[in-house]
Design an enzyme around this catalytic site. Structure first.
Site, mmCIF file in Angstrom:
data_model
loop_
_atom_site.group_PDB
_atom_site.id
_atom_site.type_symbol
_atom_site.label_atom_id
_atom_site.label_comp_id
_atom_site.label_asym_id
_atom_site.label_seq_id
_atom_site.Cartn_x
_atom_site.Cartn_y
_atom_site.Cartn_z
ATOM 1 N N GLY A 7 8.960 35.396 -12.617
ATOM 2 C CA GLY A 7 7.773 35.237 -13.460
ATOM 3 C C GLY A 7 8.056 34.352 -14.653
ATOM 4 N N THR A 13 8.914 33.422 -20.141
ATOM 5 C CA THR A 13 9.205 32.261 -20.983
ATOM 6 C C THR A 13 10.082 32.669 -22.171
ATOM 7 O OG1 THR A 13 7.072 31.303 -20.370
ATOM 8 C CG2 THR A 13 8.147 30.391 -22.316
ATOM 9 N N GLU A 126 13.827 48.914 -20.797
ATOM 10 C CA GLU A 126 13.527 49.024 -22.239
ATOM 11 C C GLU A 126 12.197 48.360 -22.596
ATOM 12 O OE1 GLU A 126 13.296 50.266 -25.380
ATOM 13 O OE2 GLU A 126 15.471 50.445 -25.320
ATOM 14 N N GLU A 187 -9.123 42.400 -23.185
ATOM 15 C CA GLU A 187 -9.518 41.857 -21.879
ATOM 16 C C GLU A 187 -11.036 41.925 -21.717
ATOM 17 O OE1 GLU A 187 -7.146 40.942 -19.538
ATOM 18 O OE2 GLU A 187 -5.457 41.571 -20.784
ATOM 19 N N LYS A 202 2.908 54.410 -20.588
ATOM 20 C CA LYS A 202 4.048 54.390 -21.509
ATOM 21 C C LYS A 202 4.470 55.817 -21.860
ATOM 22 C CE LYS A 202 2.495 49.959 -23.384
ATOM 23 N NZ LYS A 202 1.641 49.334 -24.408
#
Lengths: 410, 410
Positions: A7, A13, A126, A187, A202
């Protein structure tokens, strides 16, 4: 160490930059040891912000899988499939897996941990909770000495942004949501953020580690923030409270509850000052007491920092250890463990409704404070069990009256 | 692993309990691996709360030093000597050292780290700063990827208790100090707590790690909290600020400043809600942004938890690594890097003094807000450099006027 990166979105990135562009500090010294050999992308020809050598790009996961030199795979992709299958395949091929993917981790944590053990590789995640906050590592370390019986957290930037804005600018939910959508903070379908699904995953991961059993999204009670109004916000301000969208789980004698719901915190509570994209997690251990961890809950650099931290752990630790075992037997008591004072606002159209609602509240609870304004009743109750309040709220909603309620956590 | 414990005070007792009484969680599983073989005490015959076998007690450090089976020594003693000599002796005898002793660590960190390296043992000191907060570990981890350019912390429970109490109850410093002394929260000589020496040592340790050079107590500018008055506290409340005793260090292009001084935080700042014995530390990294860590800054269990955490690290890591190297060249710019708006209160006796003080302030700074009440001037200045304000304050104090001032950090 040669690795593969799956990805090239925001997180991918960021990871690429930290490893290859010496933006970091000590990590630069480890440079020779880390080499991104392959980057998996959907479309190799797509124009990218980052100048990645074409030789690195591949659209074939098999190519990565079969490359014996690649020792670790970083998952910077967000979906459920093929990510889950890829993770299993990577570990079966003796590659360590690092992931930021909370959906897969929360749903398949137990299976993935076992697979890591069977194949003597590491499975680290993590970045899946709290962005740059080192909460998974800290939780594991705390658990070596402590039993943990409570977790509280503000873990979603979008909902936190909306509530902060509503409060500081005295605006309505729909209005602020629209702005957040226009700004790209929310969104087009905001459900994951404002109905609790994002936070729930989470909390599922944190609670699983803390309580030693696999708790999933479906085990967590969720209530959204769509019903909160401008008039509620004004009332909270008057009462000295701040509304936060809280993830909360608690263990008591082998039984637990886990919820994601709007709650009221005293303005003197540390968590009440956590705003916008920042997250906070509180854990309570039987020896160490309460610990809280605060930082950026999302964003390229913070999340990538967490991913690269996991990578450094693998590089620095040739042997697996700190194994998490989810073998405890626990019972999900749904809402039964939570109780507290409650804030309740009900919209009423006439005196008859007023009397009826007041009677219903009276039957359920002693009222500590009551205010009536225009066509709204505002009540703060004495201590109540969560399920009692949920039941009351349901009965009022069934009558067609709009309402909002929230537990007061202090 | 066989270990020795030096000292059976608060922290020593806590460590003994965690290791031997299975109060903990996972640590119980490691039990067979940890065995406290010797406990050094001054007086073997002293009656103790904890029932420690007489065979374990010794008053001879040499006995521990010469015991080849003892692999690690835990220092739960607070003084400078013989502690420093003992630490060196222990490492020269190839024993790992774990300490909660901030005085020795801050003064001799560089020497002790080098000695650890030379002797291939570990020197760990998590418990020396922030009690149970895992700040040393977190700082080391963050530094692997980030440059850290700023540290802020509330690191002293006694001064924090005094300021909280003065603020919430509208009382004077001397009055609250006396109560704190009666309650045992403050020493008969409160200087270490209220004049900054305790916090300064902790900031010295954190700044040394963060900036990669040995910064000592003597490199840190300290200003106490004795001058703050009831009327200041009222004014802070009106202005929306909270006074905290802040440790603050900042690195800018190879130059740093480190201070311990009372500062004003916005009541919307997370740190403004840190009260009583709780500590908080904020670190800022170039990639991860701001991280904050909150927990109990002192007390038996929290501090012992940190010590035992270090012990587990030694048990789980046969090889030394994560070596800290303090080899950077940095310049201490004293107060030069800090600047901000300032709050200033000056007591005046007559109109002549009033005019004189106002003139002095006018020459130094543009005033943003001014209030005059009874025989006091209250001023909020525009942005000023720290040394400019210190100089102004000194000149006013030299005239015999009482005053208090504090930087506004927001």
């Amino acid at each position: 160490m040669k690795i593969a990166l799956l990805g090239m979105g925001t997180v991918g990135t960021g990871v690429y930059e930290i490893i290859n562009e010496e933006k970091g500090n000590y990590f630069a010294n480890a440079q020779e040891k880390v080499n991104i050999k392959k980057v998996l992308v959907r479309d190799k020809t797509k124009k990218r912000k980052l100048d990645v050598s074409e030789d690195l790009l591949t659209d074939s996961f098999d190519e990565i899988l079969e490359d014996q030199e690649i020792e670790a795979v970083i998952f910077a992709m967000g979906g459920m499939e093929p990510e889950y299958s890829y993770m299993k395949d990577a570990m079966r091929n003796k590659k360590h897996v690092i992931t930021a993917n909370k959906a897969v981790v929360s749903e398949y944590l137990d299976t993935l941990l076992k697979l890591a053990e069977e194949n003597n590789v590491m499975f680290l995640f993590e970045a899946s909770v709290g962005g740059g906050i080192p909460i998974i590592t800290s939780l594991k370390e705390t658990l070596k000495i402590n039993r943990i019986d409570e977790i509280k957290g503000i873990l979603n930037g979008t909902s936190n942004f909306i509530l902060s804005k509503m409060s500081s600018e005295g605006r309505d939910f729909d209005d602020v949501l629209k702005e957040a959508q226009e700004l790209g903070f929310a969104e087009a379908d905001p459900s994951a953020d404002v109905d609790g699904f994002d936070v729930s995953r989470k909390l599922a991961i944190l609670s699983s580690l803390a309580f030693g059993c696999h708790i999933k999204d479906e085990d967590i009670y969720k209530r959204g923030i769509r019903e909160v109004s401008k008039s509620d916000m004004e009332m909270f301000d008057n009462l000295g409270y701040v509304l936060k969208y809280l993830a909360h789980s608690k263990m008591d004698d082998g039984k637990y509850c886990a919820t994601v719901e709007p709650v009221l915190l005293s303005s003197k509570n540390i968590m009440s000052n956590v705003n916008e994209e920042f997250n906070i997690v509180s854990i309570h251990g039987n020896i160490i007491g309460e610990l809280q961890f605060y930082g950026k809950g999302a964003g390229k650099n913070a999340t990538a920092n967490a991913v690269v931290g996991d990578l450094l752990y693998i590089i620095n630790n040739s042997e697996r250890r700190d194994d998490i075992i989810l073998d405890k037997t626990v019972e999900n008591k749904k809402l039964d463990i939570f109780q507290g004072k409650y804030y309740l606002r009900v919209d009423i159209k006439n005196h008859e409704e007023f009397k009826k609602i007041i009677d219903m509240i009276d039957e359920t609870s002693r009222v500590k404070k009551m205010m009536v304004e225009k066509s709204q009743i505002f009540v703060v109750t004495e201590e109540l069990r969560a399920y009692t309040v949920n039941d009351l709220a349901q009965r009022i909603a069934d009558m067609g009256n709009e309402l909002f309620y929230a537990r007061i956590v202090q």
